[in-house]
Design a protein around this motif. Structure first.
Motif, PDB file in Angstrom:
ATOM      1  N   GLN A  77       0.851  -1.196   0.000  1.00 21.14           N
ATOM      2  CA  GLN A  77       0.000   0.000   0.000  1.00 21.14           C
ATOM      3  C   GLN A  77       0.879   1.234   0.000  1.00 21.14           C
ATOM      4  OE1 GLN A  77      -2.482   0.379   3.424  1.00 21.14           O
ATOM      5  NE2 GLN A  77      -3.422   2.278   2.747  1.00 21.14           N
ATOM      6  N   ASP A  78       0.613   2.135  -0.946  1.00 28.83           N
ATOM      7  CA  ASP A  78       1.359   3.368  -0.998  1.00 28.83           C
ATOM      8  C   ASP A  78       1.016   4.223   0.206  1.00 28.83           C
ATOM      9  OD1 ASP A  78       0.975   3.588  -4.595  1.00 28.83           O
ATOM     10  OD2 ASP A  78       2.560   2.675  -3.396  1.00 28.83           O
ATOM     11  N   GLN A  79       2.060   4.694   0.874  1.00 32.23           N
ATOM     12  CA  GLN A  79       1.831   5.567   2.030  1.00 32.23           C
ATOM     13  C   GLN A  79       1.463   6.976   1.591  1.00 32.23           C
ATOM     14  OE1 GLN A  79       1.841   4.661   5.156  1.00 32.23           O
ATOM     15  NE2 GLN A  79       2.613   2.566   4.959  1.00 32.23           N
ATOM     16  N   LEU A  80       2.068   7.418   0.477  1.00 34.38           N
ATOM     17  CA  LEU A  80       1.861   8.771   0.001  1.00 34.38           C
ATOM     18  C   LEU A  80       1.517   8.734  -1.487  1.00 34.38           C
ATOM     19  CD1 LEU A  80       5.025  10.386   1.630  1.00 34.38           C
ATOM     20  CD2 LEU A  80       2.704  10.395   2.538  1.00 34.38           C
ATOM     21  N   VAL A  81       0.490   9.455  -1.852  1.00 30.04           N
ATOM     22  CA  VAL A  81       0.090   9.540  -3.252  1.00 30.04           C
ATOM     23  C   VAL A  81       0.025  11.006  -3.640  1.00 30.04           C
ATOM     24  CG1 VAL A  81      -1.665   9.013  -4.963  1.00 30.04           C
ATOM     25  CG2 VAL A  81      -1.215   7.395  -3.101  1.00 30.04           C
ATOM     26  N   GLU A  82       0.866  11.368  -4.589  1.00 30.71           N
ATOM     27  CA  GLU A  82       0.949  12.763  -5.024  1.00 30.71           C
ATOM     28  C   GLU A  82       0.122  12.972  -6.292  1.00 30.71           C
ATOM     29  OE1 GLU A  82       5.647  12.810  -3.774  1.00 30.71           O
ATOM     30  OE2 GLU A  82       4.891  12.204  -5.723  1.00 30.71           O
ATOM     31  N   SER A  83      -0.290  14.203  -6.482  1.00 33.04           N
ATOM     32  CA  SER A  83      -0.977  14.574  -7.719  1.00 33.04           C
ATOM     33  C   SER A  83      -0.869  16.073  -7.899  1.00 33.04           C
ATOM     34  CB  SER A  83      -2.440  14.139  -7.681  1.00 33.04           C
ATOM     35  OG  SER A  83      -3.118  14.766  -6.610  1.00 33.04           O
ATOM     36  N   LEU A 116       0.185  26.512  -9.633  1.00 31.84           N
ATOM     37  CA  LEU A 116      -0.182  25.101  -9.588  1.00 31.84           C
ATOM     38  C   LEU A 116      -0.420  24.717  -8.139  1.00 31.84           C
ATOM     39  CD1 LEU A 116       2.358  23.317 -12.003  1.00 31.84           C
ATOM     40  CD2 LEU A 116      -0.114  23.513 -12.344  1.00 31.84           C
ATOM     41  N   ARG A 117      -1.198  23.668  -7.938  1.00 32.47           N
ATOM     42  CA  ARG A 117      -1.380  23.115  -6.608  1.00 32.47           C
ATOM     43  C   ARG A 117      -1.028  21.635  -6.644  1.00 32.47           C
ATOM     44  NH1 ARG A 117      -6.955  21.697  -3.562  1.00 32.47           N
ATOM     45  NH2 ARG A 117      -6.717  19.917  -4.984  1.00 32.47           N
ATOM     46  N   LEU A 118      -0.146  21.234  -5.759  1.00 34.28           N
ATOM     47  CA  LEU A 118       0.198  19.825  -5.594  1.00 34.28           C
ATOM     48  C   LEU A 118      -0.539  19.267  -4.380  1.00 34.28           C
ATOM     49  CD1 LEU A 118       4.058  19.904  -6.166  1.00 34.28           C
ATOM     50  CD2 LEU A 118       2.230  19.755  -7.857  1.00 34.28           C
ATOM     51  N   SER A 119      -0.921  18.006  -4.468  1.00 33.58           N
ATOM     52  CA  SER A 119      -1.578  17.329  -3.361  1.00 33.58           C
ATOM     53  C   SER A 119      -0.782  16.097  -2.965  1.00 33.58           C
ATOM     54  CB  SER A 119      -2.989  16.899  -3.752  1.00 33.58           C
ATOM     55  OG  SER A 119      -3.781  17.999  -4.115  1.00 33.58           O
ATOM     56  N   CYS A 120      -0.810  15.788  -1.684  1.00 32.86           N
ATOM     57  CA  CYS A 120      -0.174  14.574  -1.176  1.00 32.86           C
ATOM     58  C   CYS A 120      -1.125  13.947  -0.175  1.00 32.86           C
ATOM     59  CB  CYS A 120       1.162  14.896  -0.536  1.00 32.86           C
ATOM     60  SG  CYS A 120       1.983  13.462   0.198  1.00 32.86           S
ATOM     61  N   ALA A 121      -1.693  12.824  -0.567  1.00 32.87           N
ATOM     62  CA  ALA A 121      -2.630  12.117   0.301  1.00 32.87           C
ATOM     63  C   ALA A 121      -1.882  11.002   1.021  1.00 32.87           C
ATOM     64  CB  ALA A 121      -3.774  11.546  -0.521  1.00 32.87           C
ATOM     65  N   TYR A 124       8.799  17.105  -7.993  1.00 26.50           N
ATOM     66  CA  TYR A 124       8.443  17.421  -6.615  1.00 26.50           C
ATOM     67  C   TYR A 124       8.033  16.144  -5.892  1.00 26.50           C
ATOM     68  CZ  TYR A 124       8.689  22.405  -7.495  1.00 26.50           C
ATOM     69  OH  TYR A 124       9.138  23.669  -7.784  1.00 26.50           O
ATOM     70  N   TYR A 125       8.589  15.969  -4.715  1.00 29.17           N
ATOM     71  CA  TYR A 125       8.334  14.776  -3.913  1.00 29.17           C
ATOM     72  C   TYR A 125       7.704  15.145  -2.585  1.00 29.17           C
ATOM     73  CZ  TYR A 125      11.599  12.513  -7.149  1.00 29.17           C
ATOM     74  OH  TYR A 125      12.222  12.033  -8.270  1.00 29.17           O
ATOM     75  N   CYS A 126       6.709  14.400  -2.221  1.00 21.85           N
ATOM     76  CA  CYS A 126       6.127  14.500  -0.891  1.00 21.85           C
ATOM     77  C   CYS A 126       6.850  13.528   0.030  1.00 21.85           C
ATOM     78  CB  CYS A 126       4.639  14.167  -0.955  1.00 21.85           C
ATOM     79  SG  CYS A 126       3.792  14.201   0.630  1.00 21.85           S
ATOM     80  N   GLU A 160      14.708  14.155   8.604  1.00 17.78           N
ATOM     81  CA  GLU A 160      14.801  12.779   8.136  1.00 17.78           C
ATOM     82  C   GLU A 160      13.382  12.252   7.901  1.00 17.78           C
ATOM     83  OE1 GLU A 160      18.818  11.744  10.742  1.00 17.78           O
ATOM     84  OE2 GLU A 160      16.906  10.812  11.229  1.00 17.78           O
ATOM     85  N   TYR A 161      13.164  11.670   6.745  1.00 18.62           N
ATOM     86  CA  TYR A 161      11.821  11.229   6.375  1.00 18.62           C
ATOM     87  C   TYR A 161      11.828   9.768   5.987  1.00 18.62           C
ATOM     88  CZ  TYR A 161      10.623  16.123   6.514  1.00 18.62           C
ATOM     89  OH  TYR A 161      10.414  17.407   6.939  1.00 18.62           O
ATOM     90  N   LEU A 162      10.875   9.028   6.534  1.00 15.92           N
ATOM     91  CA  LEU A 162      10.798   7.595   6.267  1.00 15.92           C
ATOM     92  C   LEU A 162      10.075   7.279   4.970  1.00 15.92           C
ATOM     93  CD1 LEU A 162      11.344   4.729   7.315  1.00 15.92           C
ATOM     94  CD2 LEU A 162       9.166   4.866   8.571  1.00 15.92           C
ATOM     95  N   TYR A 163       9.054   8.033   4.680  1.00 16.85           N
ATOM     96  CA  TYR A 163       8.204   7.724   3.529  1.00 16.85           C
ATOM     97  C   TYR A 163       8.324   8.812   2.460  1.00 16.85           C
ATOM     98  CZ  TYR A 163       6.080   4.435   6.779  1.00 16.85           C
ATOM     99  OH  TYR A 163       5.874   3.429   7.681  1.00 16.85           O
ATOM    100  N   TRP A 164       8.336   8.338   1.211  1.00 16.79           N
ATOM    101  CA  TRP A 164       8.458   9.244   0.078  1.00 16.79           C
ATOM    102  C   TRP A 164       7.426   8.879  -0.977  1.00 16.79           C
ATOM    103  CZ3 TRP A 164      11.922  13.327  -0.192  1.00 16.79           C
ATOM    104  CH2 TRP A 164      12.848  13.393   0.855  1.00 16.79           C
TER     105      TRP A 164
END
Length: 120
Positions: free
Chosen positions: A1-7, A18-23, A91-93, A106-110
């Motif tokens: 399961q993806d922890q983060l989904v960008e759009s 522009l607007r980026l989203s990270c769910a 761009y990465y969430c 430090e970030y665990l999920y990308w």
């Protein structure tokens, strides 16, 4: 399961927005946006601590970008205004469950990344 989904990435002319989203799949201690352009190092863009609402921004985007949150949806947004060609990047969430690691940047999920292209 993806922890983060960008759009929300895309192409826009200079001066546009522009607007980026990270769910996220769950609530995290902090969430952030990074970006990386070809041949350049990854750069921190913005960070938000959802519980407190505290935010920080990279110098290159201060006054132009805004990070916001929708806590019930575990979603953060990056509102990008007055875009410049130098904002072109992938761009990465990122998200981190531990507050102390947030403090150390430090970030665990990308996320998978979303492309933003700004033309002059």
């Amino acid at each position: 399961q993806d922890q983060l989904v960008e759009s929300g990435g895309g192409s826009v002319q200079a001066g546009g927005s522009l607007r980026l989203s990270c769910a996220a799949s769950e609530a995290f201690a902090c969430m952030a946006w990074f970006r990386q352009a070809p041949g350049k190092e990854r750069e921190g863009v913005a960070v938000i601590y959802p519980e407190s609402g505290e935010t920080t921004y990279g110098d290159s985007v201060k006054g132009r970008f805004t990070i916001t949150q929708d806590n019930p949806k575990n979603t953060v947004y990056l509102w990008m205004n007055s875009l410049r060609p130098e904002d072109t990047a992938t761009y990465y969430c990122a998200a981190e469950p531990m507050w102390l690691r947030c403090q150390r940047n430090e970030y665990l999920y990308w996320g998978q990344g979303t492309q933003v292209t700004v033309s002059s």
